[in-house]
Scaffold this motif. Structure first.
Motif, mmCIF file in Angstrom:
data_model
loop_
_atom_site.group_PDB
_atom_site.id
_atom_site.type_symbol
_atom_site.label_atom_id
_atom_site.label_comp_id
_atom_site.label_asym_id
_atom_site.label_seq_id
_atom_site.Cartn_x
_atom_site.Cartn_y
_atom_site.Cartn_z
ATOM 1 N N ALA A 67 0.824 -1.207 0.000
ATOM 2 C CA ALA A 67 0.000 0.000 0.000
ATOM 3 C C ALA A 67 0.859 1.258 0.000
ATOM 4 O O ALA A 67 0.549 2.240 -0.683
ATOM 5 N N THR A 68 1.964 1.230 0.731
ATOM 6 C CA THR A 68 2.839 2.396 0.819
ATOM 7 C C THR A 68 3.555 2.654 -0.499
ATOM 8 O O THR A 68 3.622 3.801 -0.968
ATOM 9 N N VAL A 69 4.085 1.611 -1.110
ATOM 10 C CA VAL A 69 4.751 1.764 -2.403
ATOM 11 C C VAL A 69 3.752 2.253 -3.448
ATOM 12 O O VAL A 69 4.083 3.051 -4.324
ATOM 13 N N GLY A 70 2.503 1.787 -3.334
ATOM 14 C CA GLY A 70 1.466 2.202 -4.275
ATOM 15 C C GLY A 70 1.155 3.688 -4.224
ATOM 16 O O GLY A 70 0.556 4.230 -5.160
ATOM 17 N N GLU A 71 1.547 4.360 -3.143
ATOM 18 C CA GLU A 71 1.357 5.807 -3.055
ATOM 19 C C GLU A 71 2.446 6.558 -3.813
ATOM 20 O O GLU A 71 2.314 7.752 -4.077
ATOM 21 N N LEU A 72 3.521 5.850 -4.159
ATOM 22 C CA LEU A 72 4.666 6.492 -4.805
ATOM 23 C C LEU A 72 4.763 6.180 -6.288
ATOM 24 O O LEU A 72 5.146 7.034 -7.087
ATOM 25 N N ILE A 73 4.459 4.922 -6.654
ATOM 26 C CA ILE A 73 4.525 4.499 -8.048
ATOM 27 C C ILE A 73 3.330 3.601 -8.347
ATOM 28 O O ILE A 73 2.620 3.170 -7.430
ATOM 29 N N PHE A 74 3.117 3.281 -9.622
ATOM 30 C CA PHE A 74 2.049 2.348 -9.986
ATOM 31 C C PHE A 74 2.415 0.973 -9.435
ATOM 32 O O PHE A 74 3.485 0.424 -9.750
ATOM 33 N N ALA A 75 1.553 0.399 -8.595
ATOM 34 C CA ALA A 75 1.877 -0.867 -7.942
ATOM 35 C C ALA A 75 0.668 -1.789 -7.838
ATOM 36 O O ALA A 75 0.545 -2.551 -6.885
ATOM 37 N N ASP A 188 14.345 4.845 -9.218
ATOM 38 C CA ASP A 188 15.135 5.336 -8.084
ATOM 39 C C ASP A 188 14.372 5.161 -6.772
ATOM 40 O O ASP A 188 14.940 4.746 -5.757
ATOM 41 N N VAL A 189 13.073 5.477 -6.810
ATOM 42 C CA VAL A 189 12.247 5.347 -5.606
ATOM 43 C C VAL A 189 12.174 3.886 -5.164
ATOM 44 O O VAL A 189 12.359 3.574 -3.980
ATOM 45 N N LEU A 190 11.904 2.972 -6.109
ATOM 46 C CA LEU A 190 11.790 1.557 -5.749
ATOM 47 C C LEU A 190 13.114 1.029 -5.202
ATOM 48 O O LEU A 190 13.125 0.239 -4.242
ATOM 49 N N ALA A 191 14.230 1.442 -5.798
ATOM 50 C CA ALA A 191 15.542 1.008 -5.319
ATOM 51 C C ALA A 191 15.793 1.504 -3.897
ATOM 52 O O ALA A 191 16.300 0.764 -3.041
ATOM 53 N N TYR A 192 15.429 2.749 -3.637
ATOM 54 C CA TYR A 192 15.630 3.339 -2.315
ATOM 55 C C TYR A 192 14.743 2.650 -1.282
ATOM 56 O O TYR A 192 15.193 2.293 -0.182
#
Length: 350
Positions: A67-75, A188-192
């Motif tokens: 849910a958190t990653v989904g707020e940053l990128i399409f997930a 970059d976001v997913l890697a971080y």
């Protein structure tokens, strides 16, 4: 008089004050957008850290991460893979996908071997990667990967989960449509985020291991109390069997006792597909089979597949056809007096 001098090719183009202002505004807006994105990423990392501290189980943690990653990128399509370096095995404990129907068993570990999928590619390289259909074809042609699962027109985004300088897994986002693409900033976001997920998983695993040790201590204490209360031997066996069953949740299991005088093994406690099944486990003479092997060698036996079991001389004694087996000797002094064994249908369960 108007000048007829032509501008040199090396001279900068003439810009108006309005052009300069627009460029400055665009620069400031880009900086502001980057600042806002950075704040969102930091807030997401904080929530992941909080979830790692508060989660009562790993699945709850994985759902929060998704849910958190989904707020940053399409997930919408998102999964987490874990890698066990010591056993060279991979596991997919969390898998959410809108298209793929062949979802991995979250409890199953598969040998990595010469795996050539995109997940294995990230494990090998240890680097985040965005794989477009064009990039996918290039990697296939180069022999780096093989096509596994649904071949999408969208994009596959994968980043390693790292902890203490090691790659312990992969976090993945995926799209299936050509109009859904990731940006370099998304990678970059997913890697971080992957770095922080890896660290959080390490902490949660440590908590899980502590819970496991506490469960083991509770088992020992219960057995000690039963002996102190002078319960009959069958009651003690039932207590041990039920406690081990509650910890490991096997499909089948048994407690076997070895009588040296008769050279025979009996099964006073047995579970098959969740039901008591001592009647389906007749006494056997010590000889072939995994139970006999444990008694004779005084060593535990772990097999990950039916083929491995057959190679060690396994024999069918009733119960379900299982792939994974874990058996340990019950010792008294320097003697082996029995065996406790667990069985599951899937491969690489233990």
């Amino acid at each position: 008089m108007a000048s007829n001098r032509k501008r040199s090719a090396n001279e900068p183009p003439v810009t108006s004050d309005a052009d300069a202002l627009r460029a400055r505004i665009a620069e400031l807006e880009a900086r502001e957008a980057e600042h806002e994105r950075s704040e969102r990423v930091q807030a997401a990392l904080y929530r992941i850290a909080e979830a790692a501290s508060a989660a009562s189980d790993l699945q709850e943690f994985y759902r929060t991460v998704h849910a958190t990653v989904g707020e940053l990128i399409f997930a919408e399509n998102f999964y987490i893979a874990l890698y066990d370096e010591s056993h060279q095995a991979i596991n997919f404990p969390y898998y959410a996908d809108s298209v793929e129907t062949d979802v991995p068993d979250p409890a199953r570990w598969e040998p990595v071997g010469n795996a050539r999928g995109t997940t294995a590619y990230v494990l090998r390289t240890g680097k985040p990667v965005a794989i477009t259909p064009e990039k996918h074809r290039e990697l296939v042609e180069a022999g780096e990967i093989e096509t596994i699962g649904v071949l999408a027109e969208g994009e596959w985004l994968g980043a390693p989960l790292t902890a203490e300088g090691r790659t312990i897994g992969v976090v993945v986002g995926q799209t299936y449509r050509a109009d859904q693409r990731y940006t370099a900033a998304d990678l970059d976001v997913l890697a971080y985020v992957g770095q922080h997920i890896g660290s959080a998983l390490t902490r949660i695993r440590a908590i899980e291991e502590t819970r496991q040790r506490n469960a083991e201590l509770a088992l020992v204490n219960e057995i000690g109390q039963a002996l102190a209360e002078q319960l009959d031997f069958q009651a003690i066996i039932d207590l041990v069997g039920e406690r081990v069953r509650s910890i490991f949740n096997p499909l089948s299991m048994f407690v076997a006792l070895y009588d040296t005088a008769s050279n025979r093994v009996r099964f006073p406690y047995a579970i098959d597909e969740g039901r008591r099944a001592e009647a389906q486990r007749p006494d056997i003479e010590l000889g072939q089979g995994l139970t006999s092997r444990i008694i004779q060698t005084r060593r535990p036996v772990r097999v990950a597949s039916d083929d491995e079991a057959n190679a060690l001389g396994a024999v069918q004694l009733g119960g379900s056809d299982t792939e994974s087996f874990l058996g340990v000797p019950i010792t008294s002094g320097d003697r082996v007096i029995g065996v406790i064994a667990l069985e599951r249908l899937e491969k690489n369960a233990y």
